[in-house]
Scaffold this motif. Structure first.
Motif, PDB file in Angstrom:
ATOM      1  N   LYS A 225      52.577  28.031  24.379  1.00  0.00           N
ATOM      2  CA  LYS A 225      52.134  26.691  23.983  1.00  0.00           C
ATOM      3  C   LYS A 225      50.607  26.559  24.012  1.00  0.00           C
ATOM      4  N   ALA A 226      49.919  27.693  24.245  1.00  0.00           N
ATOM      5  CA  ALA A 226      48.454  27.679  24.206  1.00  0.00           C
ATOM      6  C   ALA A 226      47.940  28.334  22.922  1.00  0.00           C
ATOM      7  N   ILE A 227      48.494  29.507  22.568  1.00  0.00           N
ATOM      8  CA  ILE A 227      48.163  30.180  21.308  1.00  0.00           C
ATOM      9  C   ILE A 227      49.458  30.303  20.517  1.00  0.00           C
ATOM     10  N   ALA A 228      49.515  29.705  19.356  1.00  0.00           N
ATOM     11  CA  ALA A 228      50.740  29.693  18.560  1.00  0.00           C
ATOM     12  C   ALA A 228      51.252  31.113  18.313  1.00  0.00           C
ATOM     13  N   PRO A 229      52.517  31.388  18.609  1.00  0.00           N
ATOM     14  CA  PRO A 229      53.068  32.730  18.388  1.00  0.00           C
ATOM     15  C   PRO A 229      52.899  33.222  16.955  1.00  0.00           C
ATOM     16  N   ALA A 230      53.063  32.332  15.980  1.00  0.00           N
ATOM     17  CA  ALA A 230      52.894  32.741  14.578  1.00  0.00           C
ATOM     18  C   ALA A 230      51.464  33.209  14.329  1.00  0.00           C
ATOM     19  N   GLY A 231      50.510  32.572  14.967  1.00  0.00           N
ATOM     20  CA  GLY A 231      49.120  32.996  14.848  1.00  0.00           C
ATOM     21  C   GLY A 231      48.874  34.343  15.496  1.00  0.00           C
ATOM     22  N   GLN A 232      49.517  34.572  16.630  1.00  0.00           N
ATOM     23  CA  GLN A 232      49.401  35.878  17.285  1.00  0.00           C
ATOM     24  C   GLN A 232      49.942  36.979  16.378  1.00  0.00           C
ATOM     25  N   ARG A 233      51.072  36.729  15.735  1.00  0.00           N
ATOM     26  CA  ARG A 233      51.661  37.725  14.832  1.00  0.00           C
ATOM     27  C   ARG A 233      50.736  37.986  13.642  1.00  0.00           C
ATOM     28  N   TRP A 234      50.156  36.932  13.118  1.00  0.00           N
ATOM     29  CA  TRP A 234      49.268  37.081  11.962  1.00  0.00           C
ATOM     30  C   TRP A 234      48.030  37.904  12.322  1.00  0.00           C
ATOM     31  N   MET A 235      47.431  37.647  13.466  1.00  0.00           N
ATOM     32  CA  MET A 235      46.267  38.418  13.885  1.00  0.00           C
ATOM     33  C   MET A 235      46.640  39.882  14.135  1.00  0.00           C
ATOM     34  N   ALA A 236      47.828  40.113  14.683  1.00  0.00           N
ATOM     35  CA  ALA A 236      48.282  41.478  14.933  1.00  0.00           C
ATOM     36  C   ALA A 236      48.474  42.237  13.624  1.00  0.00           C
ATOM     37  N   GLU A 237      49.061  41.568  12.646  1.00  0.00           N
ATOM     38  CA  GLU A 237      49.275  42.206  11.343  1.00  0.00           C
ATOM     39  C   GLU A 237      47.946  42.505  10.667  1.00  0.00           C
ATOM     40  N   ARG A 238      47.019  41.564  10.760  1.00  0.00           N
ATOM     41  CA  ARG A 238      45.696  41.779  10.160  1.00  0.00           C
ATOM     42  C   ARG A 238      44.992  42.979  10.777  1.00  0.00           C
ATOM     43  N   ALA A 239      45.174  43.166  12.081  1.00  0.00           N
ATOM     44  CA  ALA A 239      44.537  44.278  12.785  1.00  0.00           C
ATOM     45  C   ALA A 239      45.333  45.581  12.676  1.00  0.00           C
ATOM     46  N   LYS A 240      46.494  45.519  11.989  1.00  0.00           N
ATOM     47  CA  LYS A 240      47.375  46.696  11.874  1.00  0.00           C
ATOM     48  C   LYS A 240      47.728  47.253  13.264  1.00  0.00           C
ATOM     49  N   ALA A 241      48.030  46.350  14.171  1.00  0.00           N
ATOM     50  CA  ALA A 241      48.310  46.715  15.557  1.00  0.00           C
ATOM     51  C   ALA A 241      49.799  46.986  15.755  1.00  0.00           C
ATOM     52  N   HIS A 242      50.100  47.833  16.742  1.00  0.00           N
ATOM     53  CA  HIS A 242      51.476  47.980  17.201  1.00  0.00           C
ATOM     54  C   HIS A 242      51.843  46.674  17.893  1.00  0.00           C
ATOM     55  N   THR A 243      52.981  46.107  17.548  1.00  0.00           N
ATOM     56  CA  THR A 243      53.326  44.775  18.058  1.00  0.00           C
ATOM     57  C   THR A 243      54.634  44.773  18.828  1.00  0.00           C
ATOM     58  N   VAL A 244      54.604  44.125  19.982  1.00  0.00           N
ATOM     59  CA  VAL A 244      55.788  43.922  20.817  1.00  0.00           C
ATOM     60  C   VAL A 244      55.894  42.430  21.102  1.00  0.00           C
ATOM     61  N   GLU A 245      57.102  41.890  21.056  1.00  0.00           N
ATOM     62  CA  GLU A 245      57.294  40.471  21.342  1.00  0.00           C
ATOM     63  C   GLU A 245      58.059  40.303  22.649  1.00  0.00           C
ATOM     64  N   VAL A 246      57.610  39.343  23.443  1.00  0.00           N
ATOM     65  CA  VAL A 246      58.231  39.052  24.731  1.00  0.00           C
ATOM     66  C   VAL A 246      58.471  37.546  24.813  1.00  0.00           C
ATOM     67  N   LYS A 247      59.663  37.162  25.221  1.00  0.00           N
ATOM     68  CA  LYS A 247      59.958  35.738  25.395  1.00  0.00           C
ATOM     69  C   LYS A 247      59.250  35.256  26.649  1.00  0.00           C
ATOM     70  N   SER A 248      58.077  34.682  26.454  1.00  0.00           N
ATOM     71  CA  SER A 248      57.208  34.361  27.583  1.00  0.00           C
ATOM     72  C   SER A 248      56.315  33.183  27.259  1.00  0.00           C
ATOM     73  N   SER A 249      55.868  32.522  28.316  1.00  0.00           N
ATOM     74  CA  SER A 249      54.813  31.526  28.197  1.00  0.00           C
ATOM     75  C   SER A 249      53.471  32.231  28.026  1.00  0.00           C
ATOM     76  N   HIS A 250      52.404  31.456  28.010  1.00  0.00           N
ATOM     77  CA  HIS A 250      51.072  32.043  27.888  1.00  0.00           C
ATOM     78  C   HIS A 250      50.712  32.876  29.120  1.00  0.00           C
ATOM     79  N   ALA A 251      51.279  32.532  30.266  1.00  0.00           N
ATOM     80  CA  ALA A 251      50.963  33.222  31.524  1.00  0.00           C
ATOM     81  C   ALA A 251      51.776  34.507  31.663  1.00  0.00           C
ATOM     82  N   MET A 252      51.777  35.323  30.644  1.00  0.00           N
ATOM     83  CA  MET A 252      52.637  36.503  30.608  1.00  0.00           C
ATOM     84  C   MET A 252      52.297  37.520  31.688  1.00  0.00           C
ATOM     85  N   SER A 253      51.039  37.653  32.037  1.00  0.00           N
ATOM     86  CA  SER A 253      50.665  38.644  33.048  1.00  0.00           C
ATOM     87  C   SER A 253      51.288  38.328  34.405  1.00  0.00           C
ATOM     88  N   VAL A 254      51.617  37.063  34.629  1.00  0.00           N
ATOM     89  CA  VAL A 254      52.256  36.653  35.884  1.00  0.00           C
ATOM     90  C   VAL A 254      53.777  36.666  35.758  1.00  0.00           C
TER      91      VAL A 254
END
Length: 272
Positions: A225-254
């Motif tokens: 709810k801090a960075i839109a998931p669709a935006g994260q996917r779009w930036m990842a695709e633009r960067a040609k990055a390997h992408t993994v999705e996790v059902k998580s809030s923004h505080a994923m490191s915790v």
């Protein structure tokens, strides 16, 4: 009379040896494969280096040296220069990891760092040249973020460098915006301890992004709810990055440290 250990003593000794072998297996495996890279973890806005504690513990168990860097959160250029100076002091290869605004920082800090072999973005921004954390995503194109005037406080400050404005997530909004999949008491403590995010860091523009030349991984937080998931996917695709999705809030490191650790290890293996 010749001493012979009892069955229980022999079994206890065998179990003890097995325990030692298992406890040291990750470090031994890393040594057998060569010197492991140092993992440098860069936190984002409204957080501090302690947000990486669980990820650090898991990486250390696997034999990786770790640096949880303190991100100043004052200006994008200054923050990136500071992290770049940390990278210069590390001998050997580095995997550079950024969470949230930390993604903007590593995008710039790694640009001229010859020892960074992989970038890992965790629920993070991947700005292109000329973009800022503020402008990297169009909220109309990628709705879903709750960050805005209703959830943020602006507080003027004065320090030795002059005057500025800091952003904070309102304590009442923090659990929903930042840490919805954590226990409410944990989220409330994080809200109290949050680091201020300088407006100059939020609006600072990126230079040529390191993700254009360094292999990159993106971990998308699908309940963010801090960075839109669709935006994260779009930036990842633009960067040609390997992408993994996790059902998580923004505080994923915790809330999902194992998932992040697995991606870091995968980045290491794929860039050998």
């Amino acid at each position: 009379m010749r001493y012979r250990p009892s069955v229980w003593q022999s079994t206890a000794a065998a179990l003890s040896l097995a325990a030692v072998t298992l406890s040291t297996a990750p470090a031994m495996a890393a040594s057998a494969e060569g010197t492991p890279p140092t993992v440098v973890l860069v936190h984002g806005a409204f957080a501090d280096a302690s947000s990486w504690d669980k990820v650090t513990a898991l990486l250390q168990r696997r034999g990786y040296p770790v640096v949880a860097a303190p991100n100043p959160l004052r200006s994008l250029s200054g923050d990136a220069s500071y992290i770049a100076s940390i990278l210069k002091g590390i001998h050997g290869k580095v995997i550079l990891v950024g969470h949230s605004y930390g993604g903007s920082v590593i995008t710039n800090a790694a640009r001229d760092a010859g020892n960074v072999k992989a970038l890992v973005y965790v629920a993070a921004f991947l700005p292109d040249k000329g973009e800022s954390t503020q402008t990297a995503l169009d909220p109309e194109r990628f709705p879903g973020s709750l960050l805005g005037p209703a959830t943020l406080d602006q507080r003027p400050y004065t320090d030795t460098a002059g005057e500025g404005v800091d952003l904070y997530i309102k304590q009442t909004s923090f659990p929903e915006v930042f840490a919805a999949d954590l226990p409410i008491d944990t989220a409330r403590r994080m809200a109290v301890a949050q680091r201020p995010f300088g407006v100059a860091a939020y609006t600072g523009t990126s230079g040529t992004p390191a993700w254009k030349k360094i292999p990159s991984w993106v971990v998308v937080s699908t309940e963010d709810k801090a960075i839109a998931p669709a935006g994260q996917r779009w930036m990842a695709e633009r960067a040609k990055a390997h992408t993994v999705e996790v059902k998580s809030s923004h505080a994923m490191s915790v809330s999902h440290p194992s998932a992040i650790t697995d991606v870091i290890v995968d980045a290491d293996r794929r860039t050998r």
